[in-house]
Design a protein around this motif. Sequence first.
Motif, short mmCIF file in Angstrom:
data_model
loop_
_atom_site.label_atom_id
_atom_site.label_comp_id
_atom_site.label_asym_id
_atom_site.label_seq_id
_atom_site.Cartn_x
_atom_site.Cartn_y
_atom_site.Cartn_z
N ILE A 1 -4.09 -0.62 -9.16
CA ILE A 1 -4.52 -0.26 -10.52
C ILE A 1 -4.26 1.21 -10.79
CG2 ILE A 1 -6.54 -0.02 -12.01
CD1 ILE A 1 -7.68 -2.53 -10.73
N ASN A 2 -4.66 2.07 -9.86
CA ASN A 2 -4.50 3.51 -10.06
C ASN A 2 -3.04 3.94 -9.99
OD1 ASN A 2 -7.26 5.05 -10.17
ND2 ASN A 2 -7.53 3.41 -8.68
N ALA A 3 -2.21 3.14 -9.35
CA ALA A 3 -0.79 3.48 -9.26
C ALA A 3 -0.07 3.21 -10.56
CB ALA A 3 -0.15 2.70 -8.12
N TYR A 4 -0.42 2.13 -11.24
CA TYR A 4 0.39 1.69 -12.38
C TYR A 4 -0.33 1.75 -13.73
CZ TYR A 4 4.00 0.14 -9.18
OH TYR A 4 5.00 0.11 -8.23
N SER B 1 0.82 -1.21 0.00
CA SER B 1 0.00 0.00 0.00
C SER B 1 0.86 1.26 0.00
CB SER B 1 -0.93 0.00 1.21
OG SER B 1 -0.20 0.02 2.42
N SER B 2 2.00 1.23 0.67
CA SER B 2 2.89 2.39 0.68
C SER B 2 3.49 2.62 -0.70
CB SER B 2 4.00 2.20 1.72
OG SER B 2 3.47 2.09 3.02
N ILE B 3 3.88 1.55 -1.37
CA ILE B 3 4.42 1.67 -2.74
C ILE B 3 3.35 2.24 -3.68
CG2 ILE B 3 5.27 0.39 -4.73
CD1 ILE B 3 6.63 -1.52 -2.78
N PHE B 4 2.13 1.71 -3.60
CA PHE B 4 1.06 2.17 -4.47
C PHE B 4 0.68 3.62 -4.18
CE2 PHE B 4 -0.56 -2.49 -4.69
CZ PHE B 4 0.49 -2.80 -5.54
N LEU B 5 0.60 3.97 -2.90
CA LEU B 5 0.29 5.36 -2.56
C LEU B 5 1.39 6.30 -3.07
CD1 LEU B 5 -1.09 5.07 1.09
CD2 LEU B 5 -2.33 5.93 -0.90
N GLY B 6 2.64 5.86 -2.98
CA GLY B 6 3.73 6.68 -3.49
C GLY B 6 3.59 6.97 -4.97
N LYS B 7 3.16 5.97 -5.75
CA LYS B 7 2.96 6.18 -7.18
C LYS B 7 1.81 7.15 -7.45
CE LYS B 7 6.13 3.44 -8.90
NZ LYS B 7 7.23 3.94 -9.76
N ILE B 8 0.72 7.00 -6.68
CA ILE B 8 -0.41 7.93 -6.84
C ILE B 8 0.00 9.34 -6.44
CG2 ILE B 8 -2.72 8.48 -5.99
CD1 ILE B 8 -3.25 5.49 -5.76
N PHE B 9 0.76 9.46 -5.36
CA PHE B 9 1.24 10.79 -4.95
C PHE B 9 2.11 11.40 -6.04
CE2 PHE B 9 1.10 9.81 -0.09
CZ PHE B 9 -0.28 9.69 -0.18
N ARG C 1 -13.01 10.72 -4.93
CA ARG C 1 -12.53 11.94 -5.56
C ARG C 1 -11.21 11.71 -6.28
NH1 ARG C 1 -15.80 15.85 -6.54
NH2 ARG C 1 -14.09 17.33 -6.34
N VAL C 2 -10.30 10.97 -5.66
CA VAL C 2 -9.02 10.67 -6.31
C VAL C 2 -9.26 9.88 -7.58
CG1 VAL C 2 -6.86 9.38 -6.07
CG2 VAL C 2 -7.66 10.81 -4.18
N GLY C 3 -10.19 8.93 -7.53
CA GLY C 3 -10.51 8.16 -8.73
C GLY C 3 -11.02 9.02 -9.86
N LEU C 4 -11.88 10.01 -9.54
CA LEU C 4 -12.36 10.92 -10.58
C LEU C 4 -11.21 11.67 -11.23
CD1 LEU C 4 -15.55 12.46 -8.89
CD2 LEU C 4 -15.45 10.66 -10.62
N LYS C 5 -10.23 12.07 -10.43
CA LYS C 5 -9.09 12.80 -10.97
C LYS C 5 -8.15 11.91 -11.77
CE LYS C 5 -9.36 16.06 -7.15
NZ LYS C 5 -8.71 16.70 -6.00
N LEU C 6 -8.31 10.60 -11.62
CA LEU C 6 -7.52 9.65 -12.40
C LEU C 6 -8.39 8.97 -13.46
CD1 LEU C 6 -5.37 8.05 -9.56
CD2 LEU C 6 -4.59 9.60 -11.36
#
Length: 216
Positions: free
Chosen positions: A130-133, A32-40, A105-110
């Motif tokens: 999914i949203n990270a990569y 989750s930290s890796i994925f959040l980092g990609k989204i950030f 909201r984050v999903g809408l922006k992606l």
Amino acid sequence: MSDYSDSGAIVAAALLAGFLGFLFFVAYYVLSSIFLGKIFQKAGVQGQWRAWVPVYNFMVFAKLGDLSPWVPLIGAGAAVVLAPLGLGFLGSILFVVSTALAAWRVGLKLQKEAVWVVLYVLLSIVWLGINAYDKSRWNPLIPPAPWASNGFFADRTVWQGIPVQPSAVPPAPGYQPPAPGYQPPAPGYQPPAGYQPPVPPTTEPPAPRVDGDPRV
């Protein structure tokens, strides 16, 4: 002797279950930290370390989702404080609901439809991956959140290194946000393509009539 063996087996099974649970928690935290980092990174957040700090990473996630970062913090804190009273689930519910609203909201922006938030609620790690990569790009220019003017949920904080989300601020009355891809016009008026200026007249207009003119 049999009772002693049974007790030892129970203790060993409990230790094994605890060890497997610990491994699952560590794996979930790392992923989750890796994925959040990609989204950030997609959202322009500075500092990948933010994705690795427990609770704080979801406070940043809430800000990106136009939600006050203090809401998930209150939920996490209430879950710990109320746990001895058997009411920790109330704080957990607030934490889950608030992060789900931010995920919407984050999903809408992606470029994700609102229904994607169901996947976040059921399998958040899959939603994050999914949203990270995927190839989606960050677009904060979406209509403001329904709670943008609410004092509890509305985000009014400004943190260095985290971009301010324009959709978190309610627009002025009658304002319509520009559509994605909108380009402002270039300075100075430019006529449309194919425009031809009007041709001036080839004959002079008749002179005005005066009294005593023999032509009348």
